[in-house]
Write a protein that holds these residues in place. Structure first.
Motif, PDB file in Angstrom:
ATOM      1  N   SER A   1      67.891  31.400  19.965  1.00 16.93           N
ATOM      2  CA  SER A   1      66.634  31.940  19.464  1.00 16.93           C
ATOM      3  C   SER A   1      65.504  31.550  20.389  1.00 16.93           C
ATOM      4  CB  SER A   1      66.361  31.409  18.049  1.00 16.93           C
ATOM      5  OG  SER A   1      65.036  31.676  17.658  1.00 16.93           O
ATOM      6  N   SER A   2      64.470  32.386  20.429  1.00 14.49           N
ATOM      7  CA  SER A   2      63.305  32.088  21.266  1.00 14.49           C
ATOM      8  C   SER A   2      62.483  30.939  20.694  1.00 14.49           C
ATOM      9  CB  SER A   2      62.414  33.339  21.396  1.00 14.49           C
ATOM     10  OG  SER A   2      61.994  33.773  20.106  1.00 14.49           O
ATOM     11  N   ASP A   3      62.763  30.584  19.427  1.00 13.51           N
ATOM     12  CA  ASP A   3      62.012  29.521  18.765  1.00 13.51           C
ATOM     13  C   ASP A   3      62.601  28.132  19.002  1.00 13.51           C
ATOM     14  OD1 ASP A   3      60.188  31.311  17.695  1.00 13.51           O
ATOM     15  OD2 ASP A   3      61.397  31.642  15.896  1.00 13.51           O
ATOM     16  N   VAL A   4      63.676  28.038  19.742  1.00 14.63           N
ATOM     17  CA  VAL A   4      64.290  26.739  19.979  1.00 14.63           C
ATOM     18  C   VAL A   4      64.295  26.435  21.472  1.00 14.63           C
ATOM     19  CG1 VAL A   4      66.629  27.716  20.019  1.00 14.63           C
ATOM     20  CG2 VAL A   4      66.321  25.283  19.585  1.00 14.63           C
ATOM     21  N   ASN A   5      63.798  25.277  21.810  1.00 14.43           N
ATOM     22  CA  ASN A   5      63.788  24.812  23.195  1.00 14.43           C
ATOM     23  C   ASN A   5      65.064  23.980  23.390  1.00 14.43           C
ATOM     24  OD1 ASN A   5      63.329  23.446  25.642  1.00 14.43           O
ATOM     25  ND2 ASN A   5      61.103  23.501  25.343  1.00 14.43           N
TER      26      ASN A   5
ATOM     27  N   ILE B   1      64.056  24.888  10.589  1.00 19.29           N
ATOM     28  CA  ILE B   1      64.931  26.036  10.343  1.00 19.29           C
ATOM     29  C   ILE B   1      64.098  27.216   9.845  1.00 19.29           C
ATOM     30  CG2 ILE B   1      66.941  26.888   9.086  1.00 19.29           C
ATOM     31  CD1 ILE B   1      67.826  24.021   8.671  1.00 19.29           C
ATOM     32  N   ASP B   2      64.283  28.356  10.501  1.00 20.37           N
ATOM     33  CA  ASP B   2      63.713  29.606  10.000  1.00 20.37           C
ATOM     34  C   ASP B   2      64.686  30.105   8.937  1.00 20.37           C
ATOM     35  OD1 ASP B   2      63.012  32.245   9.501  1.00 20.37           O
ATOM     36  OD2 ASP B   2      62.360  32.625  11.546  1.00 20.37           O
ATOM     37  N   LEU B   3      64.370  29.869   7.680  1.00 21.14           N
ATOM     38  CA  LEU B   3      65.300  30.133   6.596  1.00 21.14           C
ATOM     39  C   LEU B   3      65.531  31.621   6.365  1.00 21.14           C
ATOM     40  CD1 LEU B   3      64.067  27.397   4.099  1.00 21.14           C
ATOM     41  CD2 LEU B   3      66.053  27.312   5.617  1.00 21.14           C
ATOM     42  N   GLU B   4      64.558  32.444   6.711  1.00 24.72           N
ATOM     43  CA  GLU B   4      64.728  33.893   6.552  1.00 24.72           C
ATOM     44  C   GLU B   4      65.643  34.446   7.646  1.00 24.72           C
ATOM     45  OE1 GLU B   4      63.701  35.591   4.084  1.00 24.72           O
ATOM     46  OE2 GLU B   4      62.173  34.332   3.129  1.00 24.72           O
ATOM     47  N   ALA B   5      65.376  34.038   8.888  1.00 25.22           N
ATOM     48  CA  ALA B   5      66.187  34.524  10.020  1.00 25.22           C
ATOM     49  C   ALA B   5      67.457  33.717  10.212  1.00 25.22           C
ATOM     50  CB  ALA B   5      65.349  34.483  11.306  1.00 25.22           C
TER      51      ALA B   5
ATOM     52  N   LYS C   1      67.812  30.682  11.653  1.00 23.85           N
ATOM     53  CA  LYS C   1      67.827  30.201  13.033  1.00 23.85           C
ATOM     54  C   LYS C   1      67.214  28.804  13.107  1.00 23.85           C
ATOM     55  CE  LYS C   1      69.190  34.102  15.127  1.00 23.85           C
ATOM     56  NZ  LYS C   1      70.374  34.219  16.000  1.00 23.85           N
ATOM     57  N   ILE C   2      67.673  28.010  14.078  1.00 25.59           N
ATOM     58  CA  ILE C   2      67.104  26.685  14.314  1.00 25.59           C
ATOM     59  C   ILE C   2      65.813  26.819  15.100  1.00 25.59           C
ATOM     60  CG2 ILE C   2      67.458  24.459  15.476  1.00 25.59           C
ATOM     61  CD1 ILE C   2      69.196  24.703  13.059  1.00 25.59           C
ATOM     62  N   LYS C   3      64.822  25.961  14.772  1.00 23.81           N
ATOM     63  CA  LYS C   3      63.566  25.902  15.529  1.00 23.81           C
ATOM     64  C   LYS C   3      63.413  24.481  16.069  1.00 23.81           C
ATOM     65  CE  LYS C   3      60.970  26.907  12.024  1.00 23.81           C
ATOM     66  NZ  LYS C   3      59.731  27.167  11.250  1.00 23.81           N
ATOM     67  N   PHE C   4      62.967  24.376  17.312  1.00 27.34           N
ATOM     68  CA  PHE C   4      62.736  23.038  17.876  1.00 27.34           C
ATOM     69  C   PHE C   4      61.809  23.160  19.074  1.00 27.34           C
ATOM     70  CE2 PHE C   4      63.509  19.195  20.324  1.00 27.34           C
ATOM     71  CZ  PHE C   4      63.563  18.232  19.329  1.00 27.34           C
TER      72      PHE C   4
END
Length: 241
Positions: free
Chosen positions: A125-129, A199-203, A205-208
């Motif tokens: 995901s683009s939201d996780v580094n 965590i993006d609970l809707e998508a 996906k992991i966020k970091f």
């Protein structure tokens, strides 16, 4: 090899005191040889806080007494591990690993688990580094926790991830509006509350992002978040902490 080196000091190399990271005390107890080990950092023996600065130590060198104003050797406190026959009793795992340079094994298992985790679909995901996540997870404070995760646990985690996201979404939707009730709810959820930020609970996906702590995610990956039977509070398994 360690015991042999201790018993045959004439055949062993002599190391400078400042370069020695752990000390062994050999004690005879009820006819058995017991070896107590005390680890110390590269900075040398700890200073005794109760010792006066102007107090001198004395030691005997051949037939002559000499005075010094620094610690010659310090032994005592909590032991790190004990050797009796073919048994090793470990009291301090971290210092045991330092003494035997065990980090390579931990790092290998950590890296294998990190590779498995970051290759899972919900990490793409683009939201996780990912690079930053791997970098901070390789700090030793997190390495052992990651290395302890069993492959079967990661398999189940990947399989059940979306279901857990649905569970978390329900918990998040039930957050009270009243500030006092919200704080109480937050305290009851404990580590689970922290997961909402990762965590993006809707998508699903992991966020970091850079600067964040991976601890809540590591607890999640290792399946260490438990629910109390009596209070129904969520918390991290104490043995893992």
């Amino acid at each position: 090899k360690l015991i042999s080196a201790i018993r045959n000091e004439g055949e062993s190399d002599v190391y400078e005191d400042k370069k020695t990271n752990f000390l062994i005390a050999r004690v005879m107890m009820e006819g058995k040889e017991v070896l107590f080990s005390y680890y110390r950092s590269d900075k040398g023996a700890k200073k005794n806080a109760g010792r006066k600065k102007n107090k001198l130590l004395v030691f005997k060198n051949t037939n002559q007494f000499e005075f010094v104003n620094h610690t010659v050797i310090e032994l005592g406190g909590n032991f790190d591990f004990i050797l009796i026959d073919d048994w090793i009793f470990i009291n301090n795992v971290t210092n045991f690993e330092h003494a035997f340079d065990y980090r390579d094994v931990i790092n290998q298992k950590r890296d294998a688990n990190l590779e498995a985790i970051t290759s899972m679909p919900f990490f793409q995901s683009s939201d996780v580094n990912v690079e930053e996540f791997e970098k901070i997870c390789k700090k030793f404070v997190y390495s052992r926790s990651l290395a302890q995760i069993q492959p079967e646990t990661l398999e189940i985690f990947q399989e059940k991830f979306e279901e857990r996201c649905n569970d978390l979404l329900i918990l998040k939707q039930n957050i009270p509006d009243d500030p006092l009730e919200k704080q109480k709810y937050k305290d009851e959820l404990g580590t689970i509350w922290d997961l909402f930020d990762f965590i993006d609970l809707e998508a699903k996906k992991i966020k970091f992002e850079k600067g964040e702590s991976p601890k809540p995610l590591i607890h999640f990956f290792a399946d260490k978040i438990v629910k109390s039977f009596l209070t129904e509070d969520f918390k991290v398994a104490s043995a893992f902490e």
